[in-house]
Design an enzyme around this catalytic site. Structure first.
Site, mmCIF file in Angstrom:
data_model
loop_
_atom_site.group_PDB
_atom_site.id
_atom_site.type_symbol
_atom_site.label_atom_id
_atom_site.label_comp_id
_atom_site.label_asym_id
_atom_site.label_seq_id
_atom_site.Cartn_x
_atom_site.Cartn_y
_atom_site.Cartn_z
ATOM 1 N N GLN B 27 -17.052 11.536 -83.772
ATOM 2 C CA GLN B 27 -17.461 10.140 -83.947
ATOM 3 C C GLN B 27 -16.452 9.385 -84.780
ATOM 4 O O GLN B 27 -15.766 9.958 -85.627
ATOM 5 C CB GLN B 27 -18.854 10.021 -84.528
ATOM 6 N N GLY B 28 -16.363 8.071 -84.491
ATOM 7 C CA GLY B 28 -15.442 7.213 -85.231
ATOM 8 C C GLY B 28 -16.061 5.851 -85.418
ATOM 9 O O GLY B 28 -17.085 5.524 -84.806
ATOM 10 N N TYR B 29 -15.419 5.046 -86.265
ATOM 11 C CA TYR B 29 -15.950 3.726 -86.610
ATOM 12 C C TYR B 29 -14.949 2.644 -86.233
ATOM 13 O O TYR B 29 -13.808 2.661 -86.692
ATOM 14 C CB TYR B 29 -16.295 3.690 -88.107
ATOM 15 N N ILE B 30 -15.399 1.718 -85.355
ATOM 16 C CA ILE B 30 -14.514 0.601 -84.990
ATOM 17 C C ILE B 30 -14.397 -0.294 -86.216
ATOM 18 O O ILE B 30 -13.336 -0.786 -86.567
ATOM 19 C CB ILE B 30 -15.095 -0.180 -83.799
ATOM 20 N N ASN B 143 -21.274 9.024 -93.152
ATOM 21 C CA ASN B 143 -20.167 9.479 -92.310
ATOM 22 C C ASN B 143 -18.993 8.495 -92.356
ATOM 23 O O ASN B 143 -17.832 8.886 -92.386
ATOM 24 C CB ASN B 143 -20.647 9.647 -90.860
#
Lengths: 156, 156
Positions: B27-30, B143
């Protein structure tokens, strides 16, 4: 790879009104910076969540997903920077291409922008004679920037 | 209104491994800030775009949408802050509630967090005896913050 290739122009006069019916768009930005944005948009009773990436030349990464309109309105209300952008969009065909003219309302009233979506960066196209100056590269005319710096503050 | 109500705890030992099969999550964060985040997540060959709002107490606005896994991977690659969070998630039932144990990998290796999702803020629940200290309110264990300040940098 979702890619959006488009050019933007200032519009003078209202000849566009005879070419299509205006549809009310309401849109807001959960986040935006110079490289990317996450937008929520509502029109025709439908909601859309759109992720846009960096522009390289006149093309940008773009990913758009339909979402429940009730949730889109909640996100607009609780998670987007104010004011929400409101505009009437007129969509029509001209010499084989789709044009969209946005007549802005509220804080951006008076601003009318035409956009043409192109198949590639070198596509050749004709313009209606009421299309004015190109503003594709001018960040002031990005909808996201019109939230923080509305057209009423522009010194043309 | 999408609402997520959950509590978080530190886990010691690996008893959880006998209760479920670990599933790899990437998972990643824009974008993220202290109030909201836009996350992209891939697991079991599916992609998800999630908008999270401000926490009030232990509940948060949350809107999650499935998106094509290929596009999720592109967004992770081109539009998310690095490093991407990788973890093995173990999901199981315990005394009527769903628990998720995240065993972090990469820069956050060594960190194991258990989460329980609750129907309301005052729900009463039992904990497995290997569940440790509660960290629900501690932003270090979000996270999104583990991207910029990974567990390997923590001074416990």
């Amino acid at each position: 790879m979702g890619k959006e290739i488009e050019k933007k122009f200032i519009v003078s006069g209202d000849a566009y009104k005879s070419l299509a019916k205006g549809v009310l768009y309401r849109q807001g930005y959960i986040f935006f910076d110079k490289d990317k944005s996450v937008r929520v948009r509502v029109f025709n009773d439908k909601g859309y969540l759109t992720v846009k990436g960096t522009s390289t030349g006149i093309s940008r990464l773009e990913y758009e997903y339909e979402i429940p309109v009730g949730e889109a309105n909640e996100i607009l209300e609780y998670l987007c920077e104010k004011p929400v952008i409101e505009k009437l969009r007129y969509k029509f065909q001209f010499e084989g291409f789709t044009w969209e003219v946005d007549e802005f309302l509220g804080e951006n009233e008076g601003l009318v922008i035409a956009e043409i979506e192109l198949p590639d960066e070198n596509a050749v196209f004709k313009k209606p004679d009421w299309i004015g100056r190109e503003v594709t590269g001018d960040p002031r005319y990005l909808n996201s920037n019109l939230v923080k710096n509305p057209y009423k503050n522009f010194k043309e």
